[in-house]
Design a protein around this motif. Structure first.
Motif, PDB file in Angstrom:
ATOM      1  N   GLU A  40      32.907  35.288  47.164  1.00  0.00           N
ATOM      2  CA  GLU A  40      33.719  35.619  45.994  1.00  0.00           C
ATOM      3  C   GLU A  40      33.259  36.934  45.370  1.00  0.00           C
ATOM      4  O   GLU A  40      32.072  37.137  45.124  1.00  0.00           O
ATOM      5  CB  GLU A  40      33.617  34.497  44.957  1.00  0.00           C
ATOM      6  N   GLY A  41      34.218  37.834  45.165  1.00  0.00           N
ATOM      7  CA  GLY A  41      33.916  39.093  44.511  1.00  0.00           C
ATOM      8  C   GLY A  41      33.617  40.256  45.434  1.00  0.00           C
ATOM      9  O   GLY A  41      33.390  41.370  44.957  1.00  0.00           O
ATOM     10  N   TYR A  42      33.602  40.050  46.756  1.00  0.00           N
ATOM     11  CA  TYR A  42      33.304  41.185  47.636  1.00  0.00           C
ATOM     12  C   TYR A  42      34.410  42.218  47.535  1.00  0.00           C
ATOM     13  O   TYR A  42      35.580  41.902  47.543  1.00  0.00           O
ATOM     14  CB  TYR A  42      33.066  40.713  49.075  1.00  0.00           C
ATOM     15  N   TRP A  43      33.989  43.488  47.382  1.00  0.00           N
ATOM     16  CA  TRP A  43      34.901  44.616  47.176  1.00  0.00           C
ATOM     17  C   TRP A  43      35.873  44.348  46.015  1.00  0.00           C
ATOM     18  O   TRP A  43      37.021  44.799  46.025  1.00  0.00           O
ATOM     19  CB  TRP A  43      35.671  44.952  48.457  1.00  0.00           C
ATOM     20  N   GLY A  44      35.428  43.581  45.039  1.00  0.00           N
ATOM     21  CA  GLY A  44      36.254  43.288  43.876  1.00  0.00           C
ATOM     22  C   GLY A  44      37.326  42.248  44.100  1.00  0.00           C
ATOM     23  O   GLY A  44      38.187  42.035  43.240  1.00  0.00           O
ATOM     24  N   ARG A  45      37.288  41.564  45.225  1.00  0.00           N
ATOM     25  CA  ARG A  45      38.345  40.601  45.537  1.00  0.00           C
ATOM     26  C   ARG A  45      38.048  39.237  44.925  1.00  0.00           C
ATOM     27  O   ARG A  45      36.911  38.793  44.861  1.00  0.00           O
ATOM     28  CB  ARG A  45      38.506  40.463  47.047  1.00  0.00           C
ATOM     29  N   SER A  46      39.133  38.589  44.520  1.00  0.00           N
ATOM     30  CA  SER A  46      39.021  37.238  43.982  1.00  0.00           C
ATOM     31  C   SER A  46      40.303  36.485  44.296  1.00  0.00           C
ATOM     32  O   SER A  46      41.303  37.069  44.733  1.00  0.00           O
ATOM     33  CB  SER A  46      38.794  37.279  42.464  1.00  0.00           C
ATOM     34  N   VAL A  60      40.270  36.756  48.617  1.00  0.00           N
ATOM     35  CA  VAL A  60      38.936  36.544  49.182  1.00  0.00           C
ATOM     36  C   VAL A  60      39.023  36.180  50.663  1.00  0.00           C
ATOM     37  O   VAL A  60      38.147  36.509  51.459  1.00  0.00           O
ATOM     38  CB  VAL A  60      38.193  35.444  48.392  1.00  0.00           C
TER      39      VAL A  60
END
Length: 431
Positions: free
Chosen positions: A359-365, A369
């Motif tokens: 969760e949260g990699y490269w700002g993704r949610s 994800v």
């Protein structure tokens, strides 16, 4: 009666044109000539009447269609080969390229650019020499800028192994197999011509790879290639200035059937995080960067009329990859082809690609994800030779790309909804 001036003129001509023939020299040139090879990829593709600047995640192992974005990519490789009386030979190789990555459909006015940047480049320029007596008959040396030892997936088209940069190396035979050592350098893409807030150029983040390779070891019904790369980067913190990459490649028939496959496993850490043995200006990482890469691809000859290309690739972080925790990517792709006659081939391509991370990699949610992408394509191929690799060819195609949700679709360039239809004609030649 014979004219008196004839013998006088003959004598003068003989004096002017005669010379002493020296003893044969080992450096005398026996053969000297040029070879021209090349590649062309011209892709006319439309989405609802518009040209688009996306490859639908293909470089990230999400799709495997024909929809690469280069509208007019041309490559020429020119080689000057010379052989001498004493057995020494030399090659001068120049590879030039135009249009790689350009997605615009240009007309005839003005210069053609990659967005706003001119895009004619010399990608390789090196000299290789061999047959030098004190080095041995099977030994050659090279220096300059080159692509060294490249391998790419057959459907993804991604080069997973290469050393691209400026350097030098030596190659020879050990126990009948090819062995080599090379040092290749490349300045990091993001630091070339980069300036700080005061307008001063930043320190160069030059990357270096020391390559060791040993190819062609016969075993288990095929052959093995071994690569080891020790990488480093200048002007970096101590926890991000080195890396190690290694791979083993197994070459054989199509899993016991008629055809061929290339299967590889690669490991990379630190600066070598990008598939371990994929070195160039894009390399870099830190102590947390660690990856495993598995791939197997090839072509099966099913019958006189049927062939099938396939690729299975898995690329994942053991800890962190490209700053993303727990990143995983994999693709399964097949391309059966049917030979209608010598000049017409029908192709069907199907691929399933998957990507996920913490969760949260490269700002993704949320939905972004994790993503699942399906790509289905139909094409008719007009060609001079309807074999799987028959070229040149002109290939009209329809490609359907569908993501599991709109968030994932937006990441790969789909503008509206979660799916898209691409209609195009891909023209390809290599020689």
């Amino acid at each position: 009666m014979k004219h008196k001036l004839v013998p006088v003129a003959a004598a003068i001509f003989a004096a002017l044109t005669s010379y002493n023939v020296a003893a044969e020299s080992g450096t005398d040139v026996l053969t000297d000539g040029w070879e021209v090879h090349g590649y062309g990829s011209m892709n006319f593709r439309m989405v609802e009447g518009e040209s688009v600047d996306t490859e639908y995640g293909k470089p990230d192992y999400k799709t495997a269609g024909t929809h690469g974005k280069s509208t007019n990519q041309v490559e020429f490789v020119i080689k000057k080969h010379t052989e001498h009386q004493n057995g020494v030979w030399s090659d001068f190789v120049v590879r030039s390229e135009y249009g790689n990555g350009n997605s615009y459909a240009y007309s005839s006015s003005g210069s053609q650019k990659d967005n706003t940047t001119a895009q004619f480049e010399v990608k390789e320029s090196y000299v290789e020499m061999g047959g030098i007596s004190y080095l041995g008959e099977d030994t050659s040396i090279w220096a300059g800028q080159r692509y060294l030892n490249r391998s790419a997936g057959i459907l993804s088209g991604e080069f997973w192994k290469q050393s691209s940069g400026v350097g030098a190396g030596v190659q020879t035979k050990l126990a009948g197999n090819t062995a080599g050592l090379a040092v290749v350098t490349a300045d990091a893409d993001g630091t070339i011509e980069q300036k700080d807030d005061d307008g001063n150029f930043v320190e160069r983040k030059t990357l270096t790879s020391v390559d060791f390779y040993y190819y062609g070891v016969k075993a288990l019904g095929g052959s093995f290639d071994f690569d080891l790369k020790l990488m480093s980067q200048a002007n970096q913190d101590s926890d991000s200035d080195s890396g190690l990459g290694a791979s083993i490649t197994y070459n054989r028939d199509y899993y016991g059937l008629d055809g061929w496959t290339q299967t590889a496993i690669a490991y990379g850490e630190g600066v070598a995080q990008n598939r371990g043995v994929n070195f160039g200006g894009w390399s870099g990482g830190d102590d947390n960067a660690e990856s495993i890469f598995l791939t197997s691809y090839g072509v099966l000859n099913i019958s006189d009329n049927w062939q099938m290309g396939s690729e299975l690739t898995y690329f994942a972080a053991l800890d962190e990859l490209f700053t993303a925790k727990d990143l995983k990517r994999y693709i399964v792709a097949v391309r059966p082809t049917y030979k209608v006659n010598d000049n017409l081939r029908l192709e069907m391509t199907a691929s399933y690609g998957h990507e996920e991370g913490a969760e949260g990699y490269w700002g993704r949610s949320g939905d972004a994800v994790e993503s699942d992408i399906i790509n289905l394509e139909l094409a008719s191929v007009f060609t001079v030779n309807a074999d799987y690799f028959g070229r040149p060819q002109i290939k009209p195609y329809v490609s359907y790309i569908k993501a599991d949700d709109e968030a994932s679709a937006g990441i790969i360039g789909i503008k509206n909804g979660d799916d898209e239809v691409v209609v195009g004609v891909h023209t390809e030649i290599w020689f």
